[in-house]
Design an enzyme around this catalytic site. Structure first.
Site, mmCIF file in Angstrom:
data_model
loop_
_atom_site.group_PDB
_atom_site.id
_atom_site.type_symbol
_atom_site.label_atom_id
_atom_site.label_comp_id
_atom_site.label_asym_id
_atom_site.label_seq_id
_atom_site.Cartn_x
_atom_site.Cartn_y
_atom_site.Cartn_z
ATOM 1 N N SER A 196 0.872 -1.186 0.000
ATOM 2 C CA SER A 196 0.000 0.000 0.000
ATOM 3 C C SER A 196 0.901 1.225 0.000
ATOM 4 O O SER A 196 2.047 1.165 0.481
ATOM 5 C CB SER A 196 -0.868 0.006 1.258
ATOM 6 O OG SER A 196 -1.490 1.272 1.429
ATOM 7 N N TYR A 252 -1.328 -0.482 10.341
ATOM 8 C CA TYR A 252 -1.468 -0.842 8.919
ATOM 9 C C TYR A 252 -0.195 -0.455 8.154
ATOM 10 O O TYR A 252 0.347 -1.249 7.377
ATOM 11 C CB TYR A 252 -2.696 -0.130 8.348
ATOM 12 C CG TYR A 252 -3.009 -0.476 6.912
ATOM 13 C CD1 TYR A 252 -3.553 -1.722 6.581
ATOM 14 C CD2 TYR A 252 -2.776 0.435 5.885
ATOM 15 C CE1 TYR A 252 -3.841 -2.041 5.264
ATOM 16 C CE2 TYR A 252 -3.069 0.126 4.568
ATOM 17 C CZ TYR A 252 -3.604 -1.113 4.258
ATOM 18 O OH TYR A 252 -3.894 -1.438 2.948
HETATM 19 N N1 NAD Z 1 -8.857 -0.889 -1.181
HETATM 20 C C1 NAD Z 1 -7.863 -0.030 -0.996
HETATM 21 O O1 NAD Z 1 -8.057 1.190 -1.054
HETATM 22 C C2 NAD Z 1 -6.459 -0.534 -0.746
HETATM 23 C C3 NAD Z 1 -5.402 0.360 -0.898
HETATM 24 C C4 NAD Z 1 -4.099 -0.090 -0.719
HETATM 25 C C5 NAD Z 1 -3.862 -1.417 -0.432
HETATM 26 N N2 NAD Z 1 -4.903 -2.283 -0.283
HETATM 27 C C6 NAD Z 1 -4.577 -3.682 -0.008
HETATM 28 O O2 NAD Z 1 -5.073 -4.495 -1.068
HETATM 29 C C7 NAD Z 1 -5.461 -5.764 -0.564
HETATM 30 C C8 NAD Z 1 -6.908 -6.041 -0.937
HETATM 31 O O3 NAD Z 1 -7.720 -5.015 -0.379
HETATM 32 P P1 NAD Z 1 -9.253 -4.844 -0.772
HETATM 33 O O4 NAD Z 1 -9.604 -3.444 -0.447
HETATM 34 O O5 NAD Z 1 -9.480 -5.364 -2.135
HETATM 35 O O6 NAD Z 1 -9.940 -5.783 0.322
HETATM 36 P P2 NAD Z 1 -11.442 -6.351 0.483
HETATM 37 O O7 NAD Z 1 -11.870 -6.053 1.893
HETATM 38 O O8 NAD Z 1 -12.326 -5.902 -0.624
HETATM 39 O O9 NAD Z 1 -11.181 -7.915 0.362
HETATM 40 C C9 NAD Z 1 -10.293 -8.542 1.238
HETATM 41 C C10 NAD Z 1 -10.530 -10.044 1.151
HETATM 42 O O10 NAD Z 1 -9.588 -10.692 2.003
HETATM 43 C C11 NAD Z 1 -10.269 -11.710 2.727
HETATM 44 N N3 NAD Z 1 -9.538 -11.999 3.956
HETATM 45 C C12 NAD Z 1 -9.363 -11.171 5.023
HETATM 46 N N4 NAD Z 1 -8.642 -11.806 5.975
HETATM 47 C C13 NAD Z 1 -8.369 -13.038 5.492
HETATM 48 C C14 NAD Z 1 -7.676 -14.161 6.010
HETATM 49 N N5 NAD Z 1 -7.119 -14.134 7.230
HETATM 50 N N6 NAD Z 1 -7.562 -15.272 5.248
HETATM 51 C C15 NAD Z 1 -8.116 -15.314 4.006
HETATM 52 N N7 NAD Z 1 -8.815 -14.298 3.471
HETATM 53 C C16 NAD Z 1 -8.936 -13.175 4.213
HETATM 54 C C17 NAD Z 1 -11.655 -11.123 2.964
HETATM 55 O O11 NAD Z 1 -12.607 -12.120 3.300
HETATM 56 C C18 NAD Z 1 -11.929 -10.452 1.621
HETATM 57 O O12 NAD Z 1 -12.505 -11.355 0.709
HETATM 58 C C19 NAD Z 1 -5.190 -5.715 0.940
HETATM 59 O O13 NAD Z 1 -3.911 -6.265 1.182
HETATM 60 C C20 NAD Z 1 -5.196 -4.231 1.253
HETATM 61 O O14 NAD Z 1 -4.430 -3.924 2.389
HETATM 62 C C21 NAD Z 1 -6.195 -1.865 -0.413
#
Ligand code: NAD
Length: 262
Positions: free
Chosen positions: A146, A159
């Site tokens: 991130s 985070y």
């Molecule tokens: N959305 C954003 O703005 C953003 C920005 C920067 C980085 N990220 C990173 O991108 C990645 C995806 O984020 P997103 O926003 O698409 O998330 P999201 O919440 O839409 O989806 C996350 C998924 O991970 C699964 N999950 C959570 N804990 C788990 C575990 N212990 N074992 C297996 N599955 C698990 C959840 O059930 C869900 O399906 C993450 O690593 C997040 O930190 C997100």
């Protein structure tokens, strides 16, 4: 014949958001994709939809924080599909960000749980998938970091620490296993409008984010999944150990630049 025919990918957290977009992208390109997620209902829905479009996908309930479950996942994927060529370490314990303030106010337990979900979990997946990749002649690992792992912020301390760790995990894997043909890169998104983010992001924060971006919009999951596919493919064979921002330019601008815009 697609470049992903015969390739097997594990996407952790593939039931929602960016993981789901990566599942659809890689399955659409011909890979066999395993969704490793704790959200069984959503994982099975994505599985059914992708299969209906002719994609090869399987949901395997896995909590990637638990080493025994990661080991079981790897064993099942190898026994059913024969190899693991791609690992998208995408899952994170995002619910903890609701209780993730500044350093003085942060509960050490929240820090520990965040590190378990966001750093130790991808470490465990690397630890158990890399030997399979080495045995099969190589593979590509994509770690979801991130911009929070690259910059300082007034909150989201745990985070940010976890994502900075993911970036170092990426470099360690790249250096340690590159000669065995295992590549590892990280993607550092800024705000991506997943269904969850879109539902909960306050209007003022959304506006501040766009104001400080060099684009006039926020990113979508599909803005990231194309990069996942590229990094997973042989077209990225000379890229390893790097962090690639997908961030509307937010980390490339001077902090005051957007306030100075006429
Ligand atoms: N959305 C954003 O703005 C953003 C920005 C920067 C980085 N990220 C990173 O991108 C990645 C995806 O984020 P997103 O926003 O698409 O998330 P999201 O919440 O839409 O989806 C996350 C998924 O991970 C699964 N999950 C959570 N804990 C788990 C575990 N212990 N074992 C297996 N599955 C698990 C959840 O059930 C869900 O399906 C993450 O690593 C997040 O930190 C997100």
């Amino acid at each position: 014949m697609s470049e992903f025919d015969g390739k097997v990918a594990i996407i952790t957290g593939g039931a929602n958001g960016m993981g789901e977009a990566a599942v659809r992208e890689l399955a659409g390109l011909g890979a066999t994709v395993v969704i490793a997620d704790i959200d069984t209902e959503r994982a099975e829905k994505v599985e059914a939809e992708v299969q209906a479009h002719g994609g090869k996908v399987k949901a395997i309930h896995t909590d990637v924080r638990e080493e025994s479950q990661v080991i079981a996942l790897v064993e099942q994927v190898v026994s059913e599909f024969g190899s693991i060529d791609i690992l998208d370490n995408n899952a994170a314990s995002l619910e903890l960000t609701a209780n993730d303030p500044d350093v003085i106010s942060l509960d050490p337990q929240v820090l520990q749980q965040t590190l378990q979900g966001n750093l130790i979990a991808p470490f465990l997946c690397c630890k158990h998938v890399i030997p399979v990749m080495v045995e099969n002649g190589g593979g590509s690992i994509i770690n979801m970091a991130s911009v929070a792992g690259l910059t300082g912020d007034v909150a989201l301390t745990a985070y940010a620490l976890s994502k900075a760790g993911v970036i170092q995990l990426t470099r360690a894997v790249a250096v340690q296993y590159g000669k065995q043909n295992v590549r590892c890169n990280a993607i550092a998104p800024a705000t991506i409008l997943t269904a969850n983010v879109d539902a909960y992001m306050p209007e003022d924060y959304r506006n501040a984010y766009i104001h400080n971006s060099s684009t006039s919009y926020l990113g979508l999951p599909e803005d990231v999944s194309g990069l996942v596919a590229f990094l997973a493919s042989d077209r990225a064979r000379y890229m390893t150990g790097h962090v690639i921002p997908v961030d509307g330019g937010i980390t490339s601008a001077l902090a005051v630049a957007h306030d100075r815009r006429a």
